[in-house]
Motif scaffolding. Structure first.
Motif, PDB file in Angstrom:
ATOM      1  N   ASP A  53      33.417   9.301  -2.199  1.00 33.60           N
ATOM      2  CA  ASP A  53      34.388  10.365  -2.490  1.00 33.60           C
ATOM      3  C   ASP A  53      34.702  11.185  -1.247  1.00 33.60           C
ATOM      4  O   ASP A  53      35.860  11.545  -0.999  1.00 33.60           O
ATOM      5  CB  ASP A  53      33.879  11.281  -3.606  1.00 33.60           C
ATOM      6  CG  ASP A  53      33.871  10.606  -4.970  1.00 33.60           C
ATOM      7  OD1 ASP A  53      34.472   9.526  -5.100  1.00 33.60           O
ATOM      8  OD2 ASP A  53      33.253  11.167  -5.901  1.00 33.60           O
ATOM      9  N   ALA A  54      33.677  11.491  -0.454  1.00 35.07           N
ATOM     10  CA  ALA A  54      33.890  12.265   0.770  1.00 35.07           C
ATOM     11  C   ALA A  54      34.755  11.490   1.758  1.00 35.07           C
ATOM     12  O   ALA A  54      35.664  12.053   2.379  1.00 35.07           O
ATOM     13  CB  ALA A  54      32.542  12.622   1.410  1.00 35.07           C
ATOM     14  N   SER A  55      34.503  10.202   1.891  1.00 35.90           N
ATOM     15  CA  SER A  55      35.253   9.410   2.874  1.00 35.90           C
ATOM     16  C   SER A  55      36.692   9.157   2.440  1.00 35.90           C
ATOM     17  O   SER A  55      37.574   8.999   3.285  1.00 35.90           O
ATOM     18  CB  SER A  55      34.544   8.081   3.134  1.00 35.90           C
ATOM     19  OG  SER A  55      34.655   7.229   2.015  1.00 35.90           O
ATOM     20  N   MET A  56      36.950   9.123   1.151  1.00 37.51           N
ATOM     21  CA  MET A  56      38.289   8.806   0.660  1.00 37.51           C
ATOM     22  C   MET A  56      39.264   9.984   0.799  1.00 37.51           C
ATOM     23  O   MET A  56      40.447   9.834   0.516  1.00 37.51           O
ATOM     24  CB  MET A  56      38.239   8.349  -0.805  1.00 37.51           C
ATOM     25  CG  MET A  56      37.565   7.010  -0.999  1.00 37.51           C
ATOM     26  SD  MET A  56      38.261   5.664  -0.012  1.00 37.51           S
ATOM     27  CE  MET A  56      39.848   5.450  -0.773  1.00 37.51           C
ATOM     28  N   GLN A  57      38.811  11.114   1.263  1.00 35.38           N
ATOM     29  CA  GLN A  57      39.696  12.259   1.480  1.00 35.38           C
ATOM     30  C   GLN A  57      40.432  12.165   2.810  1.00 35.38           C
ATOM     31  O   GLN A  57      41.218  13.031   3.142  1.00 35.38           O
ATOM     32  CB  GLN A  57      38.899  13.563   1.390  1.00 35.38           C
ATOM     33  CG  GLN A  57      38.325  13.781   0.008  1.00 35.38           C
ATOM     34  CD  GLN A  57      37.549  15.061  -0.099  1.00 35.38           C
ATOM     35  OE1 GLN A  57      37.785  16.013   0.629  1.00 35.38           O
ATOM     36  NE2 GLN A  57      36.613  15.111  -1.031  1.00 35.38           N
ATOM     37  N   SER A  58      40.184  11.129   3.555  1.00 34.93           N
ATOM     38  CA  SER A  58      40.780  10.947   4.877  1.00 34.93           C
ATOM     39  C   SER A  58      41.785   9.807   4.862  1.00 34.93           C
ATOM     40  O   SER A  58      41.681   8.867   4.068  1.00 34.93           O
ATOM     41  CB  SER A  58      39.662  10.631   5.888  1.00 34.93           C
ATOM     42  OG  SER A  58      40.202  10.210   7.107  1.00 34.93           O
ATOM     43  N   ASP A  59      42.752   9.880   5.768  1.00 35.10           N
ATOM     44  CA  ASP A  59      43.712   8.791   5.927  1.00 35.10           C
ATOM     45  C   ASP A  59      43.127   7.624   6.728  1.00 35.10           C
ATOM     46  O   ASP A  59      43.779   6.594   6.877  1.00 35.10           O
ATOM     47  CB  ASP A  59      44.969   9.297   6.646  1.00 35.10           C
ATOM     48  CG  ASP A  59      45.771  10.240   5.773  1.00 35.10           C
ATOM     49  OD1 ASP A  59      45.626  10.158   4.533  1.00 35.10           O
ATOM     50  OD2 ASP A  59      46.530  11.065   6.316  1.00 35.10           O
ATOM     51  N   LEU A  60      41.912   7.774   7.238  1.00 35.58           N
ATOM     52  CA  LEU A  60      41.281   6.705   8.007  1.00 35.58           C
ATOM     53  C   LEU A  60      40.763   5.580   7.121  1.00 35.58           C
ATOM     54  O   LEU A  60      40.457   4.498   7.601  1.00 35.58           O
ATOM     55  CB  LEU A  60      40.130   7.267   8.849  1.00 35.58           C
ATOM     56  CG  LEU A  60      40.516   8.295   9.909  1.00 35.58           C
ATOM     57  CD1 LEU A  60      39.275   8.869  10.583  1.00 35.58           C
ATOM     58  CD2 LEU A  60      41.444   7.665  10.938  1.00 35.58           C
ATOM     59  N   ARG A  61      40.649   5.830   5.818  1.00 37.29           N
ATOM     60  CA  ARG A  61      40.199   4.797   4.885  1.00 37.29           C
ATOM     61  C   ARG A  61      41.399   4.004   4.403  1.00 37.29           C
ATOM     62  O   ARG A  61      42.404   4.566   3.984  1.00 37.29           O
ATOM     63  CB  ARG A  61      39.502   5.403   3.664  1.00 37.29           C
ATOM     64  CG  ARG A  61      38.193   6.101   3.888  1.00 37.29           C
ATOM     65  CD  ARG A  61      37.062   5.310   4.484  1.00 37.29           C
ATOM     66  NE  ARG A  61      36.748   4.003   4.012  1.00 37.29           N
ATOM     67  CZ  ARG A  61      35.750   3.705   3.200  1.00 37.29           C
ATOM     68  NH1 ARG A  61      34.974   4.638   2.718  1.00 37.29           N
ATOM     69  NH2 ARG A  61      35.519   2.457   2.863  1.00 37.29           N
ATOM     70  N   THR A  62      41.306   2.689   4.450  1.00 36.76           N
ATOM     71  CA  THR A  62      42.362   1.812   3.964  1.00 36.76           C
ATOM     72  C   THR A  62      41.917   1.074   2.702  1.00 36.76           C
ATOM     73  O   THR A  62      42.625   0.209   2.215  1.00 36.76           O
ATOM     74  CB  THR A  62      42.756   0.799   5.050  1.00 36.76           C
ATOM     75  OG1 THR A  62      41.589   0.080   5.458  1.00 36.76           O
ATOM     76  CG2 THR A  62      43.372   1.499   6.247  1.00 36.76           C
ATOM     77  N   LEU A  63      40.785   1.446   2.181  1.00 43.98           N
ATOM     78  CA  LEU A  63      40.214   0.881   0.973  1.00 43.98           C
ATOM     79  C   LEU A  63      41.112   1.227  -0.213  1.00 43.98           C
ATOM     80  O   LEU A  63      41.547   2.360  -0.349  1.00 43.98           O
ATOM     81  CB  LEU A  63      38.829   1.505   0.789  1.00 43.98           C
ATOM     82  CG  LEU A  63      37.992   1.181  -0.412  1.00 43.98           C
ATOM     83  CD1 LEU A  63      37.493  -0.246  -0.315  1.00 43.98           C
ATOM     84  CD2 LEU A  63      36.827   2.133  -0.478  1.00 43.98           C
TER      85      LEU A  63
END
Length: 164
Positions: A53-63
């Motif tokens: 959840d913390a990582s998905m708040q960024s545009d750096l994730r393409t998942l």
């Protein structure tokens, strides 16, 4: 009249057939087998949800998709995680740690230390004895699948046992 009727029927069949046609799609899966102790699975899942959840708040994730499954019949692997991407390029561009860095950038020192401790606990459960592989699934619509196995595929399988 017969030519007109047969022409109309041909157009009807072509029109109906084209409504079922689908464009070719490609899905890329990153698959992880984790060796998490069964008694630690609830804690791992709690931490995994927090980190994802913390990582998905960024545009750096393409998942664009993520699944966790309990795996009881694959040797020592206890969990299987699937990450879904639109392409191999998206998988390569995905930046988990950069996105977590963005998430923690504005935290106070106390919150950062607590979050870092939880991230380290999660990462140590993830890393120890895991294997991972990349698979690409190409779907080309109804009746257009190429089952001839003429095009070569790539499977990358790795096994890690870090020595702390």
């Amino acid at each position: 009249m017969k030519k007109l009727l047969s022409s109309l029927l041909m157009l009807l069949f072509v029109g109906i057939g084209s409504t079922f046609a689908q464009p070719a799609q490609e899905y890329t899966f990153q698959k992880y087998y984790l060796d998490v102790n069964p008694t630690d699975i609830p804690r791992f899942l709690e931490l995994h949800k927090e980190m994802t959840d913390a990582s998905m708040q960024s545009d750096l994730r393409t998942l664009n998709g993520h699944y966790v499954k309990r795996h009881m019949y694959a040797g020592k692997a206890s969990l299987v995680l699937y990450e879904v991407y639109d392409s191999v390029d998206d998988l390569n561009a995905d930046d988990l740690w950069g996105s977590i860095g963005e998430y923690t950038a504005d935290m106070s020192q106390e919150d950062l230390e607590a979050f870092s401790a939880r991230a380290a606990e999660w990462w140590s459960m993830w890393l120890e004895g895991h294997t991972d592989e990349v698979r690409v699934l190409q779907v080309s619509g109804f009746g257009d699948e190429d089952f001839s196995w003429q095009s070569p595929g790539v499977i990358i399988n790795s096994y890690y046992t870090p020595k702390w």
